[in-house]
Motif scaffolding. Structure first.
Motif, PDB file in Angstrom:
ATOM      1  N   GLN A   4      38.818  14.382  27.720  1.00 45.58           N
ATOM      2  CA  GLN A   4      39.918  13.862  28.521  1.00 45.58           C
ATOM      3  C   GLN A   4      41.190  14.656  28.272  1.00 45.58           C
ATOM      4  O   GLN A   4      41.953  14.915  29.180  1.00 45.58           O
ATOM      5  CB  GLN A   4      40.158  12.387  28.181  1.00 45.58           C
ATOM      6  N   GLU A  13      40.249  12.413  38.447  1.00 39.99           N
ATOM      7  CA  GLU A  13      39.026  12.107  37.712  1.00 39.99           C
ATOM      8  C   GLU A  13      38.385  10.834  38.260  1.00 39.99           C
ATOM      9  O   GLU A  13      39.083   9.896  38.617  1.00 39.99           O
ATOM     10  CB  GLU A  13      39.326  11.842  36.232  1.00 39.99           C
ATOM     11  N   GLU A  15      34.931   8.319  37.169  1.00 38.34           N
ATOM     12  CA  GLU A  15      33.830   8.072  36.248  1.00 38.34           C
ATOM     13  C   GLU A  15      33.041   6.874  36.749  1.00 38.34           C
ATOM     14  O   GLU A  15      33.626   5.874  37.179  1.00 38.34           O
ATOM     15  CB  GLU A  15      34.342   7.804  34.829  1.00 38.34           C
ATOM     16  N   TYR A  16      31.727   7.017  36.713  1.00 38.21           N
ATOM     17  CA  TYR A  16      30.825   5.979  37.176  1.00 38.21           C
ATOM     18  C   TYR A  16      29.664   5.848  36.219  1.00 38.21           C
ATOM     19  O   TYR A  16      29.181   6.841  35.679  1.00 38.21           O
ATOM     20  CB  TYR A  16      30.229   6.332  38.556  1.00 38.21           C
ATOM     21  N   ASP A  17      29.176   4.637  36.042  1.00 36.70           N
ATOM     22  CA  ASP A  17      27.912   4.407  35.376  1.00 36.70           C
ATOM     23  C   ASP A  17      26.928   4.060  36.479  1.00 36.70           C
ATOM     24  O   ASP A  17      27.105   3.068  37.191  1.00 36.70           O
ATOM     25  CB  ASP A  17      28.009   3.271  34.354  1.00 36.70           C
ATOM     26  N   HIS A 106      25.879   8.341  33.149  1.00 34.92           N
ATOM     27  CA  HIS A 106      27.339   8.265  33.169  1.00 34.92           C
ATOM     28  C   HIS A 106      27.781   9.559  33.847  1.00 34.92           C
ATOM     29  O   HIS A 106      27.505  10.653  33.353  1.00 34.92           O
ATOM     30  CB  HIS A 106      27.931   8.163  31.765  1.00 34.92           C
ATOM     31  N   ARG A 108      30.840  11.829  35.356  1.00 35.20           N
ATOM     32  CA  ARG A 108      32.279  12.100  35.349  1.00 35.20           C
ATOM     33  C   ARG A 108      32.528  13.258  36.304  1.00 35.20           C
ATOM     34  O   ARG A 108      31.896  14.306  36.207  1.00 35.20           O
ATOM     35  CB  ARG A 108      32.740  12.456  33.951  1.00 35.20           C
ATOM     36  N   SER A 132      43.069   8.817  37.397  1.00 32.78           N
ATOM     37  CA  SER A 132      41.757   8.533  36.830  1.00 32.78           C
ATOM     38  C   SER A 132      41.244   7.235  37.417  1.00 32.78           C
ATOM     39  O   SER A 132      41.953   6.236  37.441  1.00 32.78           O
ATOM     40  CB  SER A 132      41.828   8.388  35.311  1.00 32.78           C
ATOM     41  N   HIS A 134      37.948   4.745  37.089  1.00 27.91           N
ATOM     42  CA  HIS A 134      36.753   4.421  36.317  1.00 27.91           C
ATOM     43  C   HIS A 134      36.123   3.195  36.933  1.00 27.91           C
ATOM     44  O   HIS A 134      36.823   2.250  37.263  1.00 27.91           O
ATOM     45  CB  HIS A 134      37.104   4.144  34.850  1.00 27.91           C
TER      46      HIS A 134
END
Length: 153
Positions: A4, A13, A15-17, A106, A108, A132, A134
């Motif tokens: 980061q 940015e 981010e995903y699961d 995960h 990114r 960002s 998330h």
């Protein structure tokens, strides 16, 4: 892999699961037909040094694969020419994939060098304008990674 703290202040940015494994996510990022389903038509070849083009609405987006580690990392340059030829968008897109404990991914995504050119109002807010996002729930952008996985069986 970028941390980061290594991301520039004008990066965006995400981010995903994801429930899907890295193998499936990798395919969605590197098979032209699958990538086109959520981005734009393209001729990507996931090999370091290869060049490819996204067929953008206004102009072609020229790209070059800078790093490709199957199922782990995909980084490419993004050169978007606009009506303002004196100020093209030259940036870098990085996808980092990591297997989750549950076997999913995960993901990114960092578009470095994007905010200052594409979002001048954000850039005018000063240093540290990095955006960002998330999430593990509902996707927040039209071109989300969840769309790309629909066809990446």
């Amino acid at each position: 892999m970028n941390s980061q703290s290594e991301v520039s202040p004008d990066a965006i940015e995400f981010e995903y699961d994801l429930a899907e494994p890295p193998e499936k996510v990798w395919r969605a990022l590197t098979v032209p037909e699958l990538l086109a389903a959520w981005m734009m038509p393209n001729d990507i070849r996931p090999q370091t040094g290869s060049r490819f083009v996204f067929a953008g609405q206004d102009a072609a987006i020229e790209c070059e694969i800078l790093d490709a580690e199957p199922e782990r990392l995909l980084r490419y340059s993004w050169r978007e020419r606009s009506d303002d030829a004196a100020h093209p968008l030259d940036s870098t897109v990085t996808f980092t994939l990591a297997r989750t404990v549950s076997g999913g991914t995960h993901l990114r995504i960092v578009h470095d060098g994007f905010a200052r050119k594409a979002m001048p109002a954000v850039a005018m807010a000063g240093a540290g304008c990095r955006l960002s996002l998330h999430g593990t729930g509902t996707p927040i952008a039209a071109n989300t990674p969840r769309l790309l996985l629909l066809h990446a069986a």
